[in-house]
Design a protein around this motif. Structure first.
Motif, short mmCIF file in Angstrom:
data_model
loop_
_atom_site.label_atom_id
_atom_site.label_comp_id
_atom_site.label_asym_id
_atom_site.label_seq_id
_atom_site.Cartn_x
_atom_site.Cartn_y
_atom_site.Cartn_z
N CYS A 123 0.84 -1.20 0.00
CA CYS A 123 0.00 0.00 0.00
C CYS A 123 0.88 1.25 0.00
O CYS A 123 2.09 1.19 0.21
N GLY A 124 0.26 2.41 -0.23
CA GLY A 124 1.01 3.66 -0.21
C GLY A 124 0.45 4.70 -1.16
O GLY A 124 -0.60 4.50 -1.78
N ASN A 125 1.15 5.81 -1.26
CA ASN A 125 0.76 6.89 -2.16
C ASN A 125 1.37 6.65 -3.54
O ASN A 125 2.55 6.36 -3.66
N LEU A 126 0.55 6.79 -4.57
CA LEU A 126 1.00 6.51 -5.93
C LEU A 126 1.62 7.74 -6.57
O LEU A 126 1.00 8.80 -6.64
N LEU B 59 4.72 3.18 -5.50
CA LEU B 59 4.04 3.46 -4.24
C LEU B 59 5.08 3.74 -3.16
O LEU B 59 6.10 3.04 -3.07
N SER B 60 4.82 4.73 -2.34
CA SER B 60 5.73 5.06 -1.25
C SER B 60 4.95 5.80 -0.17
O SER B 60 3.75 6.03 -0.30
N GLY B 61 5.64 6.18 0.89
CA GLY B 61 5.00 6.89 1.99
C GLY B 61 5.02 6.07 3.27
O GLY B 61 5.51 4.93 3.31
N GLN B 62 4.49 6.64 4.34
CA GLN B 62 4.55 5.99 5.65
C GLN B 62 3.81 4.66 5.68
O GLN B 62 4.28 3.69 6.31
N ASN B 63 2.67 4.57 4.99
CA ASN B 63 1.95 3.30 4.96
C ASN B 63 2.79 2.20 4.31
O ASN B 63 2.77 1.04 4.74
N LEU C 150 6.11 2.07 4.28
CA LEU C 150 7.18 1.73 5.22
C LEU C 150 6.66 0.87 6.36
O LEU C 150 7.33 -0.08 6.79
N ASP C 151 5.45 1.19 6.86
CA ASP C 151 4.87 0.39 7.94
C ASP C 151 4.63 -1.05 7.49
O ASP C 151 4.85 -2.00 8.26
N MET C 152 4.19 -1.23 6.27
CA MET C 152 3.94 -2.57 5.75
C MET C 152 5.25 -3.33 5.56
O MET C 152 5.38 -4.50 5.93
N LEU C 153 6.24 -2.66 4.97
CA LEU C 153 7.53 -3.31 4.74
C LEU C 153 8.21 -3.72 6.04
O LEU C 153 8.94 -4.72 6.07
N ALA C 154 7.98 -2.96 7.10
CA ALA C 154 8.60 -3.27 8.39
C ALA C 154 8.16 -4.63 8.92
O ALA C 154 8.85 -5.24 9.75
N LYS C 155 7.02 -5.12 8.45
CA LYS C 155 6.47 -6.39 8.95
C LYS C 155 6.82 -7.58 8.06
O LYS C 155 6.41 -8.71 8.34
N VAL D 37 11.92 3.99 0.72
CA VAL D 37 11.46 2.62 0.46
C VAL D 37 12.64 1.72 0.12
O VAL D 37 12.81 0.63 0.70
N LYS D 38 13.47 2.14 -0.81
CA LYS D 38 14.61 1.32 -1.23
C LYS D 38 15.55 1.07 -0.05
O LYS D 38 16.05 -0.05 0.14
N ALA D 39 15.82 2.11 0.74
CA ALA D 39 16.74 1.97 1.87
C ALA D 39 16.19 0.98 2.89
O ALA D 39 16.94 0.15 3.43
N MET D 40 14.89 1.04 3.18
CA MET D 40 14.31 0.12 4.15
C MET D 40 14.38 -1.32 3.64
O MET D 40 14.71 -2.25 4.39
N VAL D 41 14.03 -1.52 2.37
CA VAL D 41 14.07 -2.87 1.81
C VAL D 41 15.48 -3.45 1.89
O VAL D 41 15.67 -4.63 2.24
N LEU D 42 16.48 -2.66 1.59
CA LEU D 42 17.86 -3.14 1.66
C LEU D 42 18.28 -3.47 3.08
O LEU D 42 19.11 -4.36 3.31
N ARG D 43 17.71 -2.78 4.06
CA ARG D 43 18.00 -3.13 5.46
C ARG D 43 17.32 -4.44 5.86
O ARG D 43 17.85 -5.20 6.66
N LYS D 44 16.15 -4.70 5.27
CA LYS D 44 15.37 -5.87 5.65
C LYS D 44 15.79 -7.15 4.94
O LYS D 44 15.66 -8.25 5.49
N ALA D 45 16.23 -7.05 3.70
CA ALA D 45 16.45 -8.23 2.87
C ALA D 45 17.71 -8.99 3.26
O ALA D 45 18.73 -8.40 3.60
#
Length: 249
Positions: free
Chosen positions: A140-143, A150-154, A156-161, A190-198
């Motif tokens: 989810c997120g802002n298009l 898609l990006s935005g706080q929503n 990031l919140d989804m990716l965190a899980k 978004v890209k930075a968070m995904v790289l931290r998670k993967a």
């Protein structure tokens, strides 16, 4: 003399939108690096340019090329990269595809395997719907209509899980000096968070991106495991890959 040089630098930046320090050194080979930095500082203070990591950009920078423009760029190269990326995909894994047009090409050749695929690209999710076996989740997120992402706080919140085994990340620009860059703050986060998670991180960078520098750096070479390109990689980038212990495919 410095006012003439600064005008030349300003005009050069406005004509190219974004430049690196190395570009300016090539423009004025007889001028010291310190002098170039002083010129950029003076131009920024006057509001003529905006300094960014490793260079400067025009005040009215237009950002990433639109999705339709990027969709027509170097399709053969994107297909070559997608074929290389397939060698990293294992059945049963959780994969993330960002909204790059390179990942849209990857989606088009994705095998019909038991996979959990997450994406921030609506077009990518639609393309993957042609497959019957993968589980597909559109974050989810802002298009952003220009980039179809898609990006935005929503987001990031989804990716965190999400626990990600393998992430494929496209870039808008790449250089040894600035690392991997993109055009919007939303894409950067978004890209930075995904790289931290993967667990395994893959950068997809075709030859067109080596000549571009965008405002936001989201990662450096040491942050990723694999670097996939479609053509000969510049010597400076090869050195950065080696220093970052990143595998070139």
């Amino acid at each position: 003399m410095h006012s003439v040089r600064q005008k030349t630098i300003r005009d050069f930046i406005e004509s190219r939108q974004i430049v690196t320090i190395k570009d300016l050194q090539n423009l004025f080979p007889q001028v010291s690096l310190m002098t170039i930095h002083r010129d950029l500082h003076a131009l920024e203070q006057s509001g003529a340019v905006v300094k960014i990591r490793g260079g400067a950009r025009a005040v009215r920078h237009t950002g990433d090329p639109g999705f339709e423009v990027r969709l027509q760029e170097n399709n053969a190269g994107k297909l070559a990269m997608a074929q290389k990326a397939l060698s990293l995909i294992q059945p049963g894994s959780t994969i993330f595809l960002d909204a790059s047009t390179t990942n849209l090409t990857l989606a088009r050749v994705m095998p019909n395997l038991n996979l959990n695929i997450f994406t921030t690209g609506p077009n990518i999710a639609i393309e993957l719907c042609k497959l019957s076996d993968p589980s597909i989740t559109l974050c989810c997120g802002n298009l952003n209509r220009k980039t179809m992402s898609l990006s935005g706080q929503n987001t990031l919140d989804m990716l965190a899980k999400i626990n990600i085994d393998l992430a494929f990340i496209g870039v808008s620009g790449c250089s040894a000096e600035t690392g991997f860059t993109c055009g919007t703050e939303g894409d950067m986060t978004v890209k930075a968070m995904v790289l931290r998670k993967a667990r395994t991180k893959v950068i997809m960078c075709d030859k067109e991106k080596f000549s571009r520098l965008m405002p936001y750096t989201f990662a450096t070479f040491s942050d990723v495991d694999y670097f996939i390109s479609d053509d000969a990689v510049p010597e400076a980038v090869l050195a950065a890959l080696k220093a970052g212990n990143t595998t070139l495919l």
